[in-house]
Scaffold this motif. Structure first.
Motif, mmCIF file in Angstrom:
data_model
loop_
_atom_site.group_PDB
_atom_site.id
_atom_site.type_symbol
_atom_site.label_atom_id
_atom_site.label_comp_id
_atom_site.label_asym_id
_atom_site.label_seq_id
_atom_site.Cartn_x
_atom_site.Cartn_y
_atom_site.Cartn_z
ATOM 1 N N SER A 1 0.837 -1.208 0.000
ATOM 2 C CA SER A 1 0.000 0.000 0.000
ATOM 3 C C SER A 1 0.870 1.256 0.000
ATOM 4 N N ALA A 2 2.022 1.203 0.668
ATOM 5 C CA ALA A 2 2.946 2.342 0.644
ATOM 6 C C ALA A 2 3.581 2.497 -0.736
ATOM 7 N N THR A 3 3.954 1.377 -1.344
ATOM 8 C CA THR A 3 4.575 1.412 -2.668
ATOM 9 C C THR A 3 3.636 2.000 -3.717
ATOM 10 N N LEU A 4 2.352 1.652 -3.646
ATOM 11 C CA LEU A 4 1.393 2.052 -4.671
ATOM 12 C C LEU A 4 0.553 3.264 -4.275
ATOM 13 N N ALA A 5 0.917 3.910 -3.183
ATOM 14 C CA ALA A 5 0.095 4.997 -2.640
ATOM 15 C C ALA A 5 -0.145 6.125 -3.635
ATOM 16 N N GLY A 6 0.823 6.426 -4.480
ATOM 17 C CA GLY A 6 0.661 7.534 -5.410
ATOM 18 C C GLY A 6 0.148 7.137 -6.770
ATOM 19 N N TYR A 7 -0.377 5.904 -6.905
ATOM 20 C CA TYR A 7 -0.713 5.393 -8.229
ATOM 21 C C TYR A 7 -2.163 4.932 -8.373
ATOM 22 N N SER A 8 -3.071 5.515 -7.625
ATOM 23 C CA SER A 8 -4.510 5.241 -7.763
ATOM 24 C C SER A 8 -4.882 3.793 -7.471
ATOM 25 N N THR A 9 -3.985 3.055 -6.816
ATOM 26 C CA THR A 9 -4.287 1.677 -6.416
ATOM 27 C C THR A 9 -4.251 1.584 -4.900
ATOM 28 N N THR A 10 -5.343 1.107 -4.327
ATOM 29 C CA THR A 10 -5.367 0.879 -2.884
ATOM 30 C C THR A 10 -5.126 -0.601 -2.611
ATOM 31 N N VAL A 11 -4.490 -0.876 -1.491
ATOM 32 C CA VAL A 11 -4.203 -2.247 -1.078
ATOM 33 C C VAL A 11 -4.723 -2.412 0.338
ATOM 34 N N ASN A 12 -5.655 -3.331 0.504
ATOM 35 C CA ASN A 12 -6.276 -3.535 1.809
ATOM 36 C C ASN A 12 -6.292 -5.009 2.172
ATOM 37 N N CYS A 13 -6.565 -5.268 3.437
ATOM 38 C CA CYS A 13 -6.550 -6.633 3.954
ATOM 39 C C CYS A 13 -7.753 -6.855 4.855
ATOM 40 N N LEU A 14 -8.374 -8.007 4.707
ATOM 41 C CA LEU A 14 -9.444 -8.438 5.599
ATOM 42 C C LEU A 14 -8.964 -9.671 6.349
#
Length: 196
Positions: free
Chosen positions: A161-174
């Motif tokens: 999520s930190a790597t892709l933070a500036g690229y319109s991609t969110t990374v989440n976990c359930l």
């Protein structure tokens, strides 16, 4: 419909949590690809794969990205649980669980990211959702490898999520708790490997 222009990949989407995710997003209009070693009874494209083999995961991503160009949403859901005393776990047992539960998500995420930068579409809408487990935090005997794999998935989520933070991609976990599936007769007992 809300997701009518989105392509979604659900790993381990043949039953349990993955199947319900695939079904729900298909009903919301998404074009869904179910990737699993088992069959598929949903209105979704199907890719048969054994996630215990990282080479198959990498090959699958190459085939799908060549065919579709991009995948907007990836749900890294595939997982197995094998409660077995750690002193009885073979290297094959350990790597099977790590490859399915963690390495598959690393590879799908890597190939997603690499494809986007290669095609110059890194600013396009993207979502990666990792399905971990409360098992990475709870103290349950004979769950060391499972806990390690799911803890790794949580850490992967944070870093990516930190790597892709500036690229319109969110990374989440359930992190759901034990869930009754076709291959898990009871939510409290696990006689052997079970799909999550």
């Amino acid at each position: 419909m809300r997701y009518s222009d989105k392509l979604m990949l659900v790993t381990g989407g043949s039953n349990g949590i993955g199947r319900e995710i695939a079904r729900a997003y298909s009903e919301l209009g998404a074009q869904v690809i179910v990737a699993d070693k088992f069959g598929n009874d949903l209105d979704a494209d199907f890719y048969r794969i054994d996630f215990a083999d990282p080479a198959q995961t990498e090959a699958m991503m190459g085939i799908l990205l060549d065919k579709y160009g991009d995948i907007e949403i990836i749900v890294n859901n595939v997982g197995i649980m094998q409660e077995k005393p750690i002193e009885e776990m073979s290297n094959a047992d350990i790597w099977q669980m790590l490859n399915i539960n963690l390495v598959s998500a690393l590879i799908t995420s890597r190939e997603f990211t690499k494809n986007r930068f290669r095609r110059g579409i890194e600013k396009k809408y993207g979502r990666i959702v990792n399905i971990a487990s409360t098992g990475y935090l709870t103290t349950v005997e004979h769950s060391e490898v499972f806990a390690a794999s799911k803890g790794g998935l949580v850490s992967l989520t944070s870093a990516l999520s930190a790597t892709l933070a500036g690229y319109s991609t969110t990374v989440n976990c359930l992190s759901p708790s034990r869930t009754r599936t076709k291959s898990w007769a009871s939510p409290r007992t696990s006689p052997g490997p079970a799909s999550i």
